[in-house]
Design a protein around this motif. Structure first.
Motif, PDB file in Angstrom:
ATOM      1  N   VAL A 280       0.957  -1.127  -0.120  1.00 44.93           N
ATOM      2  CA  VAL A 280       0.023  -0.199  -0.066  1.00 44.93           C
ATOM      3  C   VAL A 280       0.885   1.179   0.099  1.00 44.93           C
ATOM      4  O   VAL A 280       0.605   2.106  -0.699  1.00 44.93           O
ATOM      5  CB  VAL A 280      -0.925  -0.037   1.460  1.00 44.93           C
ATOM      6  CG1 VAL A 280      -1.726   1.308   1.395  1.00 44.93           C
ATOM      7  CG2 VAL A 280      -2.006  -1.005   1.145  1.00 44.93           C
ATOM      8  N   LEU A 281       1.779   1.267   0.808  1.00 43.36           N
ATOM      9  CA  LEU A 281       2.513   2.543   0.933  1.00 43.36           C
ATOM     10  C   LEU A 281       3.644   2.659  -0.350  1.00 43.36           C
ATOM     11  O   LEU A 281       3.808   3.875  -0.473  1.00 43.36           O
ATOM     12  CB  LEU A 281       3.511   2.320   2.189  1.00 43.36           C
ATOM     13  CG  LEU A 281       2.932   2.337   3.640  1.00 43.36           C
ATOM     14  CD1 LEU A 281       4.106   1.997   4.583  1.00 43.36           C
ATOM     15  CD2 LEU A 281       2.196   3.697   3.725  1.00 43.36           C
ATOM     16  N   GLU A 282       3.960   1.479  -0.799  1.00 42.46           N
ATOM     17  CA  GLU A 282       4.866   1.772  -2.028  1.00 42.46           C
ATOM     18  C   GLU A 282       4.307   1.428  -3.338  1.00 42.46           C
ATOM     19  O   GLU A 282       4.942   1.263  -4.375  1.00 42.46           O
ATOM     20  CB  GLU A 282       5.964   0.703  -1.678  1.00 42.46           C
ATOM     21  CG  GLU A 282       6.894   0.820  -0.742  1.00 42.46           C
ATOM     22  CD  GLU A 282       7.608   2.371  -0.651  1.00 42.46           C
ATOM     23  OE1 GLU A 282       7.927   2.729  -1.668  1.00 42.46           O
ATOM     24  OE2 GLU A 282       8.036   2.886   0.351  1.00 42.46           O
ATOM     25  N   THR A 283       2.811   1.311  -3.387  1.00 41.66           N
ATOM     26  CA  THR A 283       2.345   1.396  -4.748  1.00 41.66           C
ATOM     27  C   THR A 283       2.741   2.329  -5.994  1.00 41.66           C
ATOM     28  O   THR A 283       2.728   3.393  -5.155  1.00 41.66           O
ATOM     29  CB  THR A 283       0.715   1.479  -4.637  1.00 41.66           C
ATOM     30  OG1 THR A 283       0.229   0.132  -3.831  1.00 41.66           O
ATOM     31  CG2 THR A 283      -0.020   1.428  -5.917  1.00 41.66           C
ATOM     32  N   MET A 284       2.824   1.917  -6.845  1.00 39.64           N
ATOM     33  CA  MET A 284       3.360   3.010  -8.026  1.00 39.64           C
ATOM     34  C   MET A 284       4.937   3.694  -7.253  1.00 39.64           C
ATOM     35  O   MET A 284       5.395   4.879  -7.952  1.00 39.64           O
ATOM     36  CB  MET A 284       2.637   4.518  -8.051  1.00 39.64           C
ATOM     37  CG  MET A 284       1.234   3.766  -8.508  1.00 39.64           C
ATOM     38  SD  MET A 284       0.177   5.145  -8.792  1.00 39.64           S
ATOM     39  CE  MET A 284       0.701   5.986 -10.470  1.00 39.64           C
ATOM     40  N   GLY A 285       5.547   2.722  -6.735  1.00 41.40           N
ATOM     41  CA  GLY A 285       6.858   3.102  -6.344  1.00 41.40           C
ATOM     42  C   GLY A 285       7.589   2.022  -6.493  1.00 41.40           C
ATOM     43  O   GLY A 285       8.011   1.377  -7.659  1.00 41.40           O
ATOM     44  N   ARG A 286       8.281   1.239  -5.448  1.00 43.42           N
ATOM     45  CA  ARG A 286       9.248   0.284  -5.498  1.00 43.42           C
ATOM     46  C   ARG A 286       8.947  -1.267  -5.364  1.00 43.42           C
ATOM     47  O   ARG A 286       9.392  -2.197  -5.401  1.00 43.42           O
ATOM     48  CB  ARG A 286      10.290   0.435  -4.464  1.00 43.42           C
ATOM     49  CG  ARG A 286       9.946   0.333  -3.143  1.00 43.42           C
ATOM     50  CD  ARG A 286      11.150   0.718  -2.246  1.00 43.42           C
ATOM     51  NE  ARG A 286      10.690   0.614  -0.845  1.00 43.42           N
ATOM     52  CZ  ARG A 286      10.699  -0.258  -0.309  1.00 43.42           C
ATOM     53  NH1 ARG A 286      11.264  -1.439  -0.648  1.00 43.42           N
ATOM     54  NH2 ARG A 286      10.244  -0.226   1.279  1.00 43.42           N
ATOM     55  N   ASP A 290       0.860  -5.371  -6.055  1.00 43.88           N
ATOM     56  CA  ASP A 290       0.001  -4.682  -5.235  1.00 43.88           C
ATOM     57  C   ASP A 290      -1.435  -4.812  -5.435  1.00 43.88           C
ATOM     58  O   ASP A 290      -1.597  -5.597  -6.639  1.00 43.88           O
ATOM     59  CB  ASP A 290       0.298  -3.110  -5.038  1.00 43.88           C
ATOM     60  CG  ASP A 290       0.148  -2.449  -6.349  1.00 43.88           C
ATOM     61  OD1 ASP A 290      -0.899  -2.401  -6.843  1.00 43.88           O
ATOM     62  OD2 ASP A 290       1.055  -2.334  -7.130  1.00 43.88           O
ATOM     63  N   MET A 291      -2.194  -4.628  -4.685  1.00 44.78           N
ATOM     64  CA  MET A 291      -3.618  -5.061  -4.775  1.00 44.78           C
ATOM     65  C   MET A 291      -4.384  -4.340  -5.992  1.00 44.78           C
ATOM     66  O   MET A 291      -5.160  -4.648  -6.623  1.00 44.78           O
ATOM     67  CB  MET A 291      -4.437  -4.508  -3.532  1.00 44.78           C
ATOM     68  CG  MET A 291      -4.047  -5.572  -2.391  1.00 44.78           C
ATOM     69  SD  MET A 291      -4.437  -7.180  -2.713  1.00 44.78           S
ATOM     70  CE  MET A 291      -6.302  -7.225  -2.798  1.00 44.78           C
ATOM     71  N   PRO A 382      -4.076 -12.413  -0.247  1.00 49.08           N
ATOM     72  CA  PRO A 382      -5.017 -11.258  -0.527  1.00 49.08           C
ATOM     73  C   PRO A 382      -4.840 -11.075  -2.306  1.00 49.08           C
ATOM     74  O   PRO A 382      -5.559 -10.500  -3.035  1.00 49.08           O
ATOM     75  CB  PRO A 382      -4.211 -10.229   0.202  1.00 49.08           C
ATOM     76  CG  PRO A 382      -3.622 -10.448   1.292  1.00 49.08           C
ATOM     77  CD  PRO A 382      -3.226 -12.141   0.930  1.00 49.08           C
ATOM     78  N   TYR A 383      -3.527 -11.458  -2.718  1.00 45.03           N
ATOM     79  CA  TYR A 383      -3.441 -11.125  -4.191  1.00 45.03           C
ATOM     80  C   TYR A 383      -3.994 -12.338  -5.161  1.00 45.03           C
ATOM     81  O   TYR A 383      -4.505 -11.986  -6.081  1.00 45.03           O
ATOM     82  CB  TYR A 383      -1.773 -11.227  -4.545  1.00 45.03           C
ATOM     83  CG  TYR A 383      -1.086 -10.106  -3.443  1.00 45.03           C
ATOM     84  CD1 TYR A 383      -1.343  -8.686  -3.705  1.00 45.03           C
ATOM     85  CD2 TYR A 383       0.015 -10.616  -2.494  1.00 45.03           C
ATOM     86  CE1 TYR A 383      -0.598  -7.996  -2.786  1.00 45.03           C
ATOM     87  CE2 TYR A 383       0.455  -9.847  -1.710  1.00 45.03           C
ATOM     88  CZ  TYR A 383       0.227  -8.211  -1.939  1.00 45.03           C
ATOM     89  OH  TYR A 383       0.969  -7.667  -1.081  1.00 45.03           O
ATOM     90  N   LEU A 384      -3.920 -13.664  -4.651  1.00 44.19           N
ATOM     91  CA  LEU A 384      -4.701 -14.487  -5.194  1.00 44.19           C
ATOM     92  C   LEU A 384      -6.273 -14.241  -5.405  1.00 44.19           C
ATOM     93  O   LEU A 384      -6.731 -14.643  -6.157  1.00 44.19           O
ATOM     94  CB  LEU A 384      -4.492 -15.984  -4.478  1.00 44.19           C
ATOM     95  CG  LEU A 384      -2.733 -16.460  -4.430  1.00 44.19           C
ATOM     96  CD1 LEU A 384      -2.906 -17.760  -3.595  1.00 44.19           C
ATOM     97  CD2 LEU A 384      -2.551 -16.767  -5.942  1.00 44.19           C
ATOM     98  N   LEU A 385      -6.773 -13.899  -4.220  1.00 44.72           N
ATOM     99  CA  LEU A 385      -8.286 -13.394  -4.176  1.00 44.72           C
ATOM    100  C   LEU A 385      -8.408 -12.655  -5.268  1.00 44.72           C
ATOM    101  O   LEU A 385      -9.615 -12.504  -5.816  1.00 44.72           O
ATOM    102  CB  LEU A 385      -8.576 -13.079  -2.953  1.00 44.72           C
ATOM    103  CG  LEU A 385      -8.539 -14.173  -1.713  1.00 44.72           C
ATOM    104  CD1 LEU A 385      -9.001 -13.609  -0.365  1.00 44.72           C
ATOM    105  CD2 LEU A 385      -9.704 -15.357  -2.180  1.00 44.72           C
ATOM    106  N   GLN A 450     -12.129  -4.868   0.475  1.00 48.14           N
ATOM    107  CA  GLN A 450     -12.036  -5.164   1.801  1.00 48.14           C
ATOM    108  C   GLN A 450     -10.467  -5.268   1.964  1.00 48.14           C
ATOM    109  O   GLN A 450      -9.959  -4.969   3.327  1.00 48.14           O
ATOM    110  CB  GLN A 450     -12.456  -6.476   2.591  1.00 48.14           C
ATOM    111  CG  GLN A 450     -13.984  -6.673   2.236  1.00 48.14           C
ATOM    112  CD  GLN A 450     -14.684  -5.445   3.399  1.00 48.14           C
ATOM    113  OE1 GLN A 450     -14.383  -5.263   4.132  1.00 48.14           O
ATOM    114  NE2 GLN A 450     -15.797  -4.993   2.394  1.00 48.14           N
ATOM    115  N   LEU A 451      -9.599  -5.195   0.764  1.00 47.88           N
ATOM    116  CA  LEU A 451      -7.961  -5.258   1.101  1.00 47.88           C
ATOM    117  C   LEU A 451      -7.465  -4.131   0.456  1.00 47.88           C
ATOM    118  O   LEU A 451      -6.053  -4.413   0.297  1.00 47.88           O
ATOM    119  CB  LEU A 451      -7.752  -6.656   0.752  1.00 47.88           C
ATOM    120  CG  LEU A 451      -8.294  -7.824   1.282  1.00 47.88           C
ATOM    121  CD1 LEU A 451      -7.703  -9.362   0.823  1.00 47.88           C
ATOM    122  CD2 LEU A 451      -8.124  -7.489   2.947  1.00 47.88           C
ATOM    123  N   MET A 452      -8.266  -3.304  -0.086  1.00 45.89           N
ATOM    124  CA  MET A 452      -7.632  -2.098  -0.628  1.00 45.89           C
ATOM    125  C   MET A 452      -6.772  -1.084   0.402  1.00 45.89           C
ATOM    126  O   MET A 452      -7.186  -1.311   1.791  1.00 45.89           O
ATOM    127  CB  MET A 452      -8.607  -1.463  -1.630  1.00 45.89           C
ATOM    128  CG  MET A 452      -9.066  -2.037  -2.578  1.00 45.89           C
ATOM    129  SD  MET A 452      -7.886  -2.462  -3.775  1.00 45.89           S
ATOM    130  CE  MET A 452      -7.762  -0.795  -4.686  1.00 45.89           C
TER     131      MET A 452
END
Length: 466
Positions: A280-286, A290-291, A382-385, A450-452
């Motif tokens: 979440v913190l590094e989405t569009m980063g390193r 991500d979800m 979370p990513y599999l779901l 629920q996991l965003m």
């Protein structure tokens, strides 16, 4: 120690996507600007996330939602500030291949106002332009809301989380001074811990144990929160290891320990995993996984997926060895192999050879995904779901912060802990394709809602602002 509430961050930049009609597409499948829908937390100035996001649902002229992609460049999104000649905002429009789009943007500066333009063939979509009256803060802005309840109202945080209520019910009274003495004495020699103190919205930390590198994840979470909202003065201990620690019975003297994973035999207070919060913190980063990214990389349509159960990973549990054995005995049913040996290196000749790593997005070329514990819960769930495949989840005594909200046969297909019924369950899915697809879509909807990032922020808020 006290418990409380907390939140995350958001970010943007400019990207243009030109609308077009797919060759040969019938008129009814063409999106209409007036009918299409736009909504989500990224359209509100006060919902501050590392990466802000919102959704577009393509709707045709007759009012029907499109259920297949009209083309990844159908919609164009621009974000501008009237008071600034240039905006430092990175935008991505992600095609979810189901007629909807996820728009995410990372901001690198704070703006007085932002105007978000959503366009279809140069025509404004829905109520575009969406005007965010500032200040609109970026993730790095040290701009905490001084009143926690106001911040919670802006974020629209839920009143409670069942998992938090269960965990904290064991700790009705807490003595921070006594914990500061007893917890290091009890755990500090053999485990890796951090003692965090938040005082005047500044974060202080003392480490115990040899392997404390994973504190970087908790540091990042707390610093992100204190930039957004003023936290109450609080002290707590975070377990930096895999296994939850508090094994005493509820009738005995318990010590409150925050952990990334819980179990049926322990009493730790469970947080979102370091893997999920970092994404979440590094989405569009390193980070590349991500979800949000998963939603644009769900593989081929259901009917075109390989009807084989797929798994890749390392040898961190005996059942994983058994899974590879099953795969060898039934290669037309299961494709499972190790990409790394560490725990059972002496058995590599029996369960090898190692195979090359597979891009996580390529997992979704397969209809059936196997989720099996590693040292503790497998943090990939979370990513599999969030993909477009159905998950076969091993029964487990370990759990993440959201597991208690999942329901077997609704969000996933349950499998015995010893995998004794895995072949039978896969055959059931093959024989009941429509039902399996329904379960896959329900799991996907759960993950998407629920996991965003906003939900992670809400959950952390409920822990640290109570």
């Amino acid at each position: 120690m006290s418990a409380g509430r907390y939140s995350c961050l958001l970010l943007p930049l400019c990207v243009s996507v030109l609308a077009h009609r797919q060759p040969g597409a019938p008129a009814a499948s063409v999106p209409a600007a007036d009918n299409s829908l736009v909504w989500g937390p990224g359209l509100e100035a006060n919902i501050v996330l590392p990466v802000r996001f919102f959704y577009i649902q393509a709707v045709d002229g007759s009012g029907k939602n499109l259920t297949t992609s009209p083309g990844e460049k159908t919609f164009e999104v621009k974000i501008v500030s009237p008071s600034e000649p240039f905006t430092r905002i990175w935008i991505q429009v992600l095609d979810r291949q189901d007629g909807s789009f996820l728009v995410r943007y990372r901001m690198y500066a704070t703006y007085t106002d932002l105007h978000i333009h959503v366009l279809l063939q140069d025509k404004h979509v829905a109520k575009s332009p969406f005007i965010l009256k500032g200040p609109v803060y970026h993730e790095g802005c040290l701009c905490p809301q001084p009143v926690g309840s106001v911040w919670e109202a802006h974020m629209r945080c839920p009143q409670s989380f069942a998992q938090i209520d269960r965990d904290l019910s064991l700790y009705t009274t807490v003595d921070p001074d006594l914990n500061a003495q007893e917890i290091p004495q009890r755990f500090g020699q053999r485990q890796s811990l951090c003692h965090y103190t938040v005082k005047d919205n500044k974060v202080y930390v003392k480490t115990f144990g040899e392997h404390v590198g994973f504190r970087i994840f908790m540091d990042a979470i707390l610093l992100s929160l204190t930039r957004k909202v003023r936290l109450p003065d609080v002290e707590f201990f975070v377990n930096l290891g895999d296994w939850p620690l508090e094994k005493r019975k509820p009738t005995e003297k318990l010590h409150p320990i925050f952990s990334w994973c819980g179990s049926n035999n322990t009493r730790d207070i469970v947080m979102p995993t370091y893997d999920l919060t970092e994404s979440v913190l590094e989405t569009m980063g390193r980070v590349s996984l991500d979800m949000m990214s998963v939603q644009a990389n769900t593989g081929p349509p259901w009917a075109e997926k390989n009807a084989t159960a797929f798994w890749r990973g390392r040898d961190s549990r005996q059942e994983r060895l058994e899974l590879v054995k099953l795969s060898r005995a039934h290669p037309d049913v299961i494709d499972a192999a190790f990409t790394n040996f560490f725990f059972f290196k002496h058995d590599e000749s029996l369960y090898g050879p190692l195979v090359k790593h597979v891009s996580f997005f390529d997992f979704f070329k397969y209809k059936y995904q196997i989720n099996i514990d590693g040292t503790v819960a497998a943090y990939r769930l979370p990513y599999l779901l969030a993909g477009d495949s159905v998950v076969f989840k091993q029964d487990s005594g370990y759990y993440e912060h959201f597991y208690k909200e999942l329901r077997p046969w609704e969000h996933y297909i349950p499998v015995r802990a010893d995998l004794g019924d895995l072949l039978e369950k896969i055959q059931w899915a093959r024989d009941h394709d429509d039902e399996a697809k329904t379960i896959a879509l329900a799991g996907q909807r759960f993950a998407r809602s629920q996991l965003m990032g906003d939900r992670m922020e809400y959950f952390l808020t409920a822990l640290f602002l109570l």
